[in-house]
Design an enzyme around this catalytic site. Structure first.
Site, PDB file in Angstrom:
ATOM      1  N   HIS A 245       0.821  -1.209   0.117  1.00  0.00           N
ATOM      2  CA  HIS A 245      -0.065  -0.123   0.057  1.00  0.00           C
ATOM      3  C   HIS A 245       0.849   1.240  -0.015  1.00  0.00           C
ATOM      4  CE1 HIS A 245      -3.100  -2.658   1.130  1.00  0.00           C
ATOM      5  NE2 HIS A 245      -2.426  -3.279   2.140  1.00  0.00           N
TER       6      HIS A 245
HETATM    7  O1  RIB Z   1      -4.909  -0.119   4.625  1.00  0.00           O
HETATM    8  C1  RIB Z   1      -3.580  -0.232   4.483  1.00  0.00           C
HETATM    9  C2  RIB Z   1      -3.122   1.086   5.316  1.00  0.00           C
HETATM   10  O2  RIB Z   1      -3.084   0.906   6.588  1.00  0.00           O
HETATM   11  C3  RIB Z   1      -1.572   1.175   5.257  1.00  0.00           C
HETATM   12  O3  RIB Z   1      -1.138   2.376   5.246  1.00  0.00           O
HETATM   13  C4  RIB Z   1      -0.971   0.425   6.551  1.00  0.00           C
HETATM   14  O4  RIB Z   1       0.363   0.784   6.767  1.00  0.00           O
HETATM   15  C5  RIB Z   1      -1.991   0.624   7.325  1.00  0.00           C
HETATM   16  O5  RIB Z   1      -1.960   2.036   8.016  1.00  0.00           O
END
Ligand code: RIB
Ligand code: CA
Length: 322
Positions: A245
């Site tokens: 992500h």
């Molecule tokens: O949903 C993914 C996000 O949530 C990413 O930023 C991960 O690090 C958590 O913070």
């Protein structure tokens, strides 16, 4: 790209394994000029997130980049305790980094952001890869902030796919929906990097091995963290691999990777207390017309990339792209 032409960045994060990969990516990328980092509670508490960030910067020999501790609690309610089942008890998959000898700043993350925005008026780019509490607080403290900022890129939300923390909501938005609603309603250009694209670009065991085999301290540490992360994602993908992500949002923020489908549309956040709390409601009703931009909309929602991401991430971290 020289430091003068690289994107001047304030990073807001909840460090976190994929946040650590984003930090590793930004430190290695010639397109990023990281001016400051704020922590926020999410994957871990804001205090632990700042400590992890300081340790990563020390590992990279970049103690010159200031770190500020941000909000412990969301705008409404209290910090839920984080996600040790995803990121480990220390937030970085149990990897023990050498403790940094430098400390976080005395100012808060919101204050650091405002100071950097004033010092780099019209040029600063915000990259937010945790809950949006600090950014919302900065908007409260300095209502003129949008005019001082060039652009904000946010990892968060789910447009046409399910959430990851509830069926409707993605973690960064769900951990502070009120903050997300304020940030998405502010008068600035936003790029939203939702689960639609981050879950589609999978980091495989072969990519992790490339990091481990590079023989570099940062790549080795990140590869070790990913061993833990892969265990959580095995339930989602059925094999040892993970989504990526935060590094994906980092690459988009600095123009390291080409976008595919990314329409500008209006996006609202569900702040009710029902099952939709934290959902990002993106107006993608015109999908059958090829996702045209909506008149006046300032939120670009990245649905696809034009190229594969994981090779770019590996090559940037180990230095083959530079
Ligand atoms: O949903 C993914 C996000 O949530 C990413 O930023 C991960 O690090 C958590 O913070
Ligand atoms: Ca994060």
């Amino acid at each position: 790209m020289s430091e003068q032409t690289a994107v001047p960045l304030y990073l807001d994060c909840d460090t976190g394994i994929d946040d650590a990969l984003a930090v590793g990516y930004l430190l290695a990328s010639t397109k990023a000029n990281l001016l400051g980092i704020g922590s926020v509670s999410g994957n871990v508490s804001a205090a632990v997130g700042a400590r992890n960030t300081l340790d990563l910067l020390a590992l990279a020999g970049r103690e010159d980049i200031p770190v500020a501790v941000g909000a412990h609690n969301p705008l409404a309610g209290e910090f839920s305790g984080g996600a040790p089942h995803v990121h480990g008890a220390n937030g970085i998959g149990g990897v023990e980094l050498t403790a940094a000898t430098h400390d976080a700043l005395a100012e808060s993350a919101a204050e650091l952001l405002i100071r950097l925005a004033r010092e780099n008026a019209g040029k600063l780019h915000i990259l937010a890869i945790g809950p949006l509490t600090n950014i919302a607080k900065a908007l409260e403290l300095e209502p003129n902030l949008p005019a001082l900022i060039d652009h904000i890129t946010i990892m968060g939300g789910a447009a046409l796919v399910p959430g990851n923390i509830t069926p409707a909501a993605e973690a960064n938005i769900a951990n502070d929906p009120e903050a997300a609603a304020a940030v998405l309603a502010a008068d600035w250009d936003v790029t939203l990097v939702p689960l639609d694209v981050t879950m589609a670009h999978v980091f495989e065991e072969s990519h992790r091995q490339e990091l481990l085999e590079a023989g570099q301290p940062m790549a080795t540490a990140l590869g070790g963290m990913l061993g833990y992360y892969f265990r959580f994602y095995k339930d989602q993908y059925g094999r040892e691999c993970s989504a990526m992500h935060d590094p994906l949002a980092a690459a988009i923020a600095v123009g390291g990777i080409e976008l595919g489908t990314a329409p500008r549309v209006r996006v609202a956040v569900d702040t009710t207390n029902g099952p939709g709390r934290g959902a990002t409601i993106a107006d993608l009703r015109r999908r059958h017309l090829g996702f045209p931009d909506q008149d006046g909309a300032r939120i670009r929602v990245v649905l696809t990339l034009a190229e594969e991401f994981s090779p770019h991430l590996v090559n940037t971290i180990i230095g083959s792209n530079n």
